[in-house]
Structures are given as structure tokens and as C-alpha cells.
Design a protein around this motif. Structure first.
Motif, mmCIF file in Angstrom:
data_model
loop_
_atom_site.group_PDB
_atom_site.id
_atom_site.type_symbol
_atom_site.label_atom_id
_atom_site.label_comp_id
_atom_site.label_asym_id
_atom_site.label_seq_id
_atom_site.Cartn_x
_atom_site.Cartn_y
_atom_site.Cartn_z
ATOM 1 N N GLN A 76 0.907 -1.323 0.034
ATOM 2 C CA GLN A 76 0.036 0.093 0.181
ATOM 3 C C GLN A 76 0.945 1.186 0.031
ATOM 4 O O GLN A 76 1.763 1.435 0.892
ATOM 5 C CB GLN A 76 -0.800 -0.035 1.199
ATOM 6 C CG GLN A 76 -1.962 -1.234 1.297
ATOM 7 C CD GLN A 76 -2.962 -1.119 0.189
ATOM 8 O OE1 GLN A 76 -3.537 -0.105 0.122
ATOM 9 N NE2 GLN A 76 -3.139 -2.063 -0.421
ATOM 10 N N ILE A 77 0.726 2.164 -0.992
ATOM 11 C CA ILE A 77 1.420 3.239 -1.082
ATOM 12 C C ILE A 77 1.135 4.196 0.154
ATOM 13 O O ILE A 77 -0.087 4.717 0.539
ATOM 14 C CB ILE A 77 1.332 4.048 -2.193
ATOM 15 C CG1 ILE A 77 1.985 3.181 -3.457
ATOM 16 C CG2 ILE A 77 2.077 5.580 -2.298
ATOM 17 C CD1 ILE A 77 1.388 3.958 -4.696
ATOM 18 N N HIS A 78 2.105 4.748 0.899
ATOM 19 C CA HIS A 78 1.927 5.564 2.008
ATOM 20 C C HIS A 78 1.836 7.188 1.201
ATOM 21 O O HIS A 78 2.546 7.511 0.553
ATOM 22 C CB HIS A 78 3.095 5.412 2.829
ATOM 23 C CG HIS A 78 3.556 6.858 3.733
ATOM 24 N ND1 HIS A 78 2.594 6.987 4.809
ATOM 25 C CD2 HIS A 78 4.221 7.808 3.797
ATOM 26 C CE1 HIS A 78 3.030 8.055 5.421
ATOM 27 N NE2 HIS A 78 4.072 8.518 4.808
ATOM 28 N N THR A 79 0.844 7.951 1.683
ATOM 29 C CA THR A 79 0.745 9.208 1.197
ATOM 30 C C THR A 79 1.098 10.217 2.234
ATOM 31 O O THR A 79 0.581 9.956 3.526
ATOM 32 C CB THR A 79 -0.367 9.171 0.448
ATOM 33 O OG1 THR A 79 -1.608 9.259 1.514
ATOM 34 C CG2 THR A 79 -0.593 8.466 -0.644
ATOM 35 N N SER A 80 1.679 11.478 1.968
ATOM 36 C CA SER A 80 1.798 12.605 2.981
ATOM 37 C C SER A 80 2.028 13.821 2.179
ATOM 38 O O SER A 80 2.613 13.967 1.242
ATOM 39 C CB SER A 80 3.065 12.193 3.719
ATOM 40 O OG SER A 80 3.412 13.183 4.612
ATOM 41 N N ASP A 81 1.679 14.725 2.851
ATOM 42 C CA ASP A 81 1.638 15.950 2.471
ATOM 43 C C ASP A 81 2.798 16.754 3.197
ATOM 44 O O ASP A 81 2.895 16.671 4.513
ATOM 45 C CB ASP A 81 0.515 17.113 2.610
ATOM 46 C CG ASP A 81 -0.656 16.978 1.966
ATOM 47 O OD1 ASP A 81 -0.619 16.129 0.797
ATOM 48 O OD2 ASP A 81 -1.802 17.065 2.247
ATOM 49 N N ASP A 110 8.134 -6.724 4.898
ATOM 50 C CA ASP A 110 8.056 -6.356 3.516
ATOM 51 C C ASP A 110 9.694 -5.919 3.086
ATOM 52 O O ASP A 110 10.310 -5.370 3.970
ATOM 53 C CB ASP A 110 7.217 -5.445 2.994
ATOM 54 C CG ASP A 110 5.943 -5.824 3.117
ATOM 55 O OD1 ASP A 110 5.574 -7.067 3.082
ATOM 56 O OD2 ASP A 110 4.771 -5.088 3.313
ATOM 57 N N VAL A 111 10.144 -6.261 1.970
ATOM 58 C CA VAL A 111 11.433 -5.871 1.556
ATOM 59 C C VAL A 111 11.178 -4.669 0.735
ATOM 60 O O VAL A 111 12.299 -4.044 0.378
ATOM 61 C CB VAL A 111 12.059 -6.940 0.776
ATOM 62 C CG1 VAL A 111 12.285 -8.294 1.573
ATOM 63 C CG2 VAL A 111 11.470 -7.458 -0.710
ATOM 64 N N MET A 112 9.999 -4.272 0.436
ATOM 65 C CA MET A 112 9.959 -2.878 -0.504
ATOM 66 C C MET A 112 8.727 -2.217 0.239
ATOM 67 O O MET A 112 7.618 -2.676 0.528
ATOM 68 C CB MET A 112 9.869 -3.233 -1.955
ATOM 69 C CG MET A 112 9.197 -2.232 -2.741
ATOM 70 S SD MET A 112 9.217 -2.814 -4.663
ATOM 71 C CE MET A 112 8.677 -1.463 -5.411
ATOM 72 N N PHE A 113 8.914 -0.809 0.100
ATOM 73 C CA PHE A 113 7.887 0.093 0.438
ATOM 74 C C PHE A 113 7.729 1.251 -0.432
ATOM 75 O O PHE A 113 8.839 1.438 -1.207
ATOM 76 C CB PHE A 113 8.270 0.710 1.915
ATOM 77 C CG PHE A 113 8.168 -0.177 3.013
ATOM 78 C CD1 PHE A 113 7.041 -0.391 3.728
ATOM 79 C CD2 PHE A 113 9.462 -1.080 3.309
ATOM 80 C CE1 PHE A 113 7.070 -1.304 4.802
ATOM 81 C CE2 PHE A 113 9.491 -1.864 4.083
ATOM 82 C CZ PHE A 113 8.277 -2.068 4.922
ATOM 83 N N ALA A 114 6.580 1.780 -0.828
ATOM 84 C CA ALA A 114 6.529 2.882 -1.811
ATOM 85 C C ALA A 114 5.682 4.121 -0.923
ATOM 86 O O ALA A 114 4.926 3.982 -0.254
ATOM 87 C CB ALA A 114 5.776 2.505 -2.981
ATOM 88 N N SER A 115 5.873 5.371 -1.410
ATOM 89 C CA SER A 115 5.455 6.608 -0.555
ATOM 90 C C SER A 115 5.202 7.776 -1.895
ATOM 91 O O SER A 115 5.999 7.643 -2.647
ATOM 92 C CB SER A 115 6.263 6.994 0.443
ATOM 93 O OG SER A 115 6.527 6.266 1.422
ATOM 94 N N LEU A 116 4.114 8.286 -1.696
ATOM 95 C CA LEU A 116 3.869 9.494 -2.494
ATOM 96 C C LEU A 116 3.777 10.604 -1.572
ATOM 97 O O LEU A 116 2.782 10.853 -0.807
ATOM 98 C CB LEU A 116 2.720 9.094 -3.335
ATOM 99 C CG LEU A 116 2.113 10.354 -4.315
ATOM 100 C CD1 LEU A 116 2.928 10.764 -5.458
ATOM 101 C CD2 LEU A 116 0.546 9.961 -4.669
ATOM 102 N N TYR A 117 4.778 11.655 -2.061
ATOM 103 C CA TYR A 117 4.612 12.872 -1.032
ATOM 104 C C TYR A 117 3.999 14.071 -2.024
ATOM 105 O O TYR A 117 4.604 14.346 -3.284
ATOM 106 C CB TYR A 117 6.048 13.158 -0.564
ATOM 107 C CG TYR A 117 6.801 12.187 0.358
ATOM 108 C CD1 TYR A 117 6.291 12.587 1.834
ATOM 109 C CD2 TYR A 117 7.521 11.225 -0.122
ATOM 110 C CE1 TYR A 117 6.847 11.326 2.599
ATOM 111 C CE2 TYR A 117 7.912 10.184 0.870
ATOM 112 C CZ TYR A 117 7.462 10.561 2.016
ATOM 113 O OH TYR A 117 8.032 9.565 3.033
ATOM 114 N N ASN A 118 3.266 14.657 -1.335
ATOM 115 C CA ASN A 118 2.782 16.159 -1.985
ATOM 116 C C ASN A 118 3.735 17.157 -1.580
ATOM 117 O O ASN A 118 3.602 17.698 -0.381
ATOM 118 C CB ASN A 118 1.431 16.567 -1.631
ATOM 119 C CG ASN A 118 0.712 17.748 -2.212
ATOM 120 O OD1 ASN A 118 1.599 18.309 -3.131
ATOM 121 N ND2 ASN A 118 -0.321 17.939 -2.089
ATOM 122 N N LEU A 119 4.644 18.005 -2.176
ATOM 123 C CA LEU A 119 5.645 18.618 -1.988
ATOM 124 C C LEU A 119 5.260 20.200 -2.184
ATOM 125 O O LEU A 119 4.186 20.469 -2.966
ATOM 126 C CB LEU A 119 7.148 18.469 -2.487
ATOM 127 C CG LEU A 119 7.589 17.104 -2.216
ATOM 128 C CD1 LEU A 119 9.086 16.847 -3.090
ATOM 129 C CD2 LEU A 119 7.974 16.688 -0.932
#
Length: 436
Positions: A76-81, A110-119
């Protein structure tokens, strides 16, 4: 489906909890990606490369690690502002360590993580964070290339793998890793004794570092072309020039009398895929690098190209003797011993060399897909605040420009100190004349 880790993978499983080997690949975008679509694409990557959807299992009773397949992908992609910059986001990701588990219980991570950041300034960062045991520098660059291609609507260049891969030790050609018992013992003593003779950068703070920081070295097209022409004229690879500039800058950072010699150590990481049996492609995800550790005496006043040639020759001589295979188990053993006993390293700092470089740079060129998805920047590197060098250089040639992500342990070294060092390296490289 599961398999035990190999020897080199085991070393990384030991190193990552202490802070070395959290690999990060990050892209900066001017257009917001569609979150469900992005997650679907990352699941595609995990389906194409099953090791990426695996879990790293640790059994404290037997003190063993293994990979177990997790089907279907559940990432699951972690999202953050964020109010942070792209570089600050990169540092935060390198210092986020889900594998730092001290519980004496069986764990599966898990061996892999994904994130989406609103910069800020209407920019977005997509970050993949991976355990280095399953993803070396070549694999990380390839994965981000595949993801960018998928984001652009194509599947060109995406290669599908079967199973959980194989350990590098199981692919070394027969006879290449053989070493007499007495020679192994002599080399182990040599590595151990020499470690106390190596000079280091001055430590801003003593003791164990607790985070990894990042500085960048970028050189324009014309100057990069001049440096590459210099390498060609001298018959050396780029890593030789980078390491030479690093050694010269390191010595100059100290107030040493003229002609005072210092012994600096260099770890060169070699992608072994093309030398393995079977031969593996760049798309084969896993850890398939080995290291060669060399030392060089520096007294000040060195010519960049002469030193680069010495560094390059040392590596080619060692490779001709298959030391990247014969010494693999020795270096893995010493790495684990340093983790267990930080007092074996200078000032208990866990520094095992001054600089690390890669034998080959990553080469990237902009294309139409980059424009379509709004790709502004890309950085790939890994954390180094466990057992590691003082400066790790992740070099690439991007659209003809030399672009290096340089990472270092903090607070062992300060940002001002390392920025000055990298700036001096750049000055040395830019001002060098092409050898005749």
C-alpha cells in the motif's frame, strides 16, 4: 515459496538494522500521479520481480534469515503532504528503517515500501524504499526505469522473472572463488591490521552515527565531457577520477605538513552480473555486487590523473586475480564482525573505508515519456550510518552531465564538512586538464 538468504545477503540482513543498506530511489514530478494507478503499476513491478513482493523472515532461535513469497502483492502506497524539500524527503526515507527490529521474536517484514509525497510548489515525489539484500544499485535504477516506462503507458524494457532469485554465491563460476585456507587466513589478518593504519576524515562527533545525510555533486555537460575525455586519454574509468579527487580533497581538508603521508582506503563495488553463471541481465533484481578494498598512500601535491591511474590499475590487478570473488566471504565476515564489535573500527565510528565508489556509473538520458509524466529529477542512493565508508558516491551520467548522490553518516561528519569536501572534489575535477 521460500529460500534461505545467501552469504552476501546475510551480511546485508545484519547491516541494514544498524543503518546501512536502506536503498532509496526517488523521482520528482511536476504532475500529480493518479494514486490507484500508481499502486497498480508498482504491483505490476512486484509481479514481474517476485523477490520484491517477498517478506524477509528472521528466526531469532536459529539466527537465520529467509525470503518468503507473498502472493498477490499487498503493498500500500504511503501518502503524505510535506513542507520538506525533495532532498529532505530523500533523507527522511533513507532514515526510515522498518527492518530495525530488536524483538527476540520471529518477524516477517516487506522488502519494499512505496511513498507518494505532495511537496511545496506543486511538485510530487514518488519514492521506493528497498532492503539492499534484494536490490543493489543496478537493480534499483532499472526498477525506477521500468516504473517510469509503465507510468508513461508502455511495457517496453519490463522483464518478467520467475521465483525468488538466487544468491550471488550460487552463481559464481566454478573455481573462481577458490582460495587456499592459508591464503584466506593471511588475507583476513591483512585486512584487519591495515584497518588500523587507514587515515580517516576528521570526526565532527565521536561514537556511533544515527542518521544518513545527502549532498549532491553535479557538473555540466562540457566539463563532464572534458573529464570523460581525460579518463579515455589516460585509459581509466570514471570511478578512478572520482576516488582520486576524493582522496586529494580529503587530505587537503586537514592541516598537514608537506610530504606527510596518509593511507586512504577505497571500497569499489563491482556489478558481477556479466561474470556469473548463468549470466544475469541488468533487469535481474537482487544483490549481485562484490567489493574490492584497496589502500593508497597520499602525501599531497598528487596529480589527479596519475592518482586515478594508480587507483584504476589497483582494481584491474585485483580483478585479474578474481579477488572480487575469492575475497567475498572474507569481507562479509569482517563486515559482520565490525557490526558486532564497533570498537574494531576507528573511534567506534563503524567507518570501514574513506570512500566507496562503483566501478561503472548509471547512464540515463531524457526521453519523451519523461516529459509526458512531468519528470523533473531522479536520485538513487542508500543509507550509510551503520558499517560503511565516510563518503559513498552513487555516480551517474544524466543527459551528458555528471550527477553524484553523495551520502555520509551524521553526526560523525557534519553537513558543512561534507559539502566543503564535495565542493573541493568538484573544483579538482572541473579544473583538471586533459592529459596528453
Amino acid at each position: 515459496m521460500s529460500r534461505p538468504v545467501g552469504g552476501t545477503e546475510h551480511s546485508w540482513c545484519r547491516a541494514v538494522p544498524g543503518g546501512t543498506g536502506v536503498t532509496v530511489s526517488a523521482i520528482l514530478l511536476s504532475k500529480p500521479p493518479n494514486l490507484p494507478h500508481l499502486q497498480s503499476l508498482i504491483h505490476q513491478l512486484q509481479s514481474h520481480h517476485p523477490i520484491l513482493r517477498s517478506k524477509l523472515r528472521f528466526n531469532p532461535t536459529t539466527n537465520t534469515y529467509s525470503f518468503s513469497d507473498s502472493t498477490p502483492p499487498t503493498l500500500q502506497i504511503h501518502t503524505s503532504d510535506h513542507t520538506h524539500s525533495f532532498y529532505q524527503t530523500l533523507e527522511q526515507e533513507m532514515n526510515t528503517n522498518p527492518w530495525n527490529n530488536n524483538n527476540q521474536e520471529i518477524t516477517e517484514t516487506d522488502v519494499m515500501f512505496a511513498s507518494l509525497y505532495n511537496l511545496p510548489n506543486e511538485q510530487w515525489a514518488v519514492v521506493l524504499r528497498l532492503h539492499t539484500a534484494v536490490c543493489d544499485r543496478v537493480a534499483a535504477a532499472g526498477l525506477m526505469r521500468e516504473l517510469v516506462g509503465l507510468m508513461g503507458g508502455g511495457e517496453m524494457g519490463v522483464v518478467k522473472e520467475e521465483g525468488l532469485g538466487v544468491a550471488i554465491e550460487d552463481c559464481v563460476p566454478a573455481g573462481k572463488a577458490n582460495k587456499p585456507f592459508w591464503a584466506r587466513g593471511a588475507d583476513m589478518i591483512g585486512y584487519s591490521v591495515n584497518a588500523f593504519r587507514f587515515s580517516n576524515l576528521e570526526f565532527a562527533e565521536m561514537g556511533l552515527p544515527d542518521s544518513t545525510r545527502f549532498v549532491r555533486l553535479k557538473i555540466g555537460v562540457d566539463e563532464t565531457d572534458k573529464i570523460l575525455n581525460g579518463c579515455k586519454a589516460k585509459g581509466v574509468k570514471l570511478f578512478g577520477a572520482l576516488a582520486a579527487a576524493g582522496f586529494i580533497a580529503a587530505r587537503a581538508s586537514k592541516s598537514l605538513p608537506d610530504e606527510k603521508w596518509e593511507k586512504y582506503s577505497l571500497a569499489t563495488l563491482i556489478d558481477c552480473r556479466s561474470e556469473l553463471d548463468p549470466v544475469l541481465s541488468d533487469h535481474h533484481v537482487g544483490f549481485y555486487h562484490s567489493a574490492i578494498l584497496n589502500s593508497h598512500d597520499i602525501k599531497g601535491g598528487e596529480d589527479l590523473w596519475d592518482l586515478a591511474q594508480k587507483i584504476y590499475t589497483s582494481l584491474t590487478t585485483a580483478k585479474s586475480k578474481n579477488k572480487h570473488f575469492t575475497d567475498m566471504a572474507d569481507l562479509n565476515f569482517l563486515m559482520c564482525k565490525a557490526i558486532e564489535n564497533p570498537g574494531l573500527t576507528p573511534s567506534s565510528s563503524l567507518r570501514t573505508s574513506l570512500i566507496s565508489v562503483f566501478e561503472e556509473p548509471v547512464t540515463e538520458n531524457a526521453n519523451q515519456i519523461h516529459k509526458e509524466i512531468g519528470l523533473l529529477d531522479y536520485v538513487g542512493c542508500a543509507s550509510v550510518h551503520g558499517v560503511s565508508p565516510s563518503l559513498a558516491i552513487f555516480d551517474s551520467i544524466r543527459d551528458g552531465e555528471l550527477d553524484c548522490a553523495c551520502v555520509y553518516p551524521s553526526p560523525t561528519h557534519s553537513r558543512e564538512q561534507m559539502q566543503d569536501l564535495v565542493d573541493h572534489m568538484k573544483k579538482i575535477l572541473v579544473e583538471c586538464s586533459v592529459p596528453q
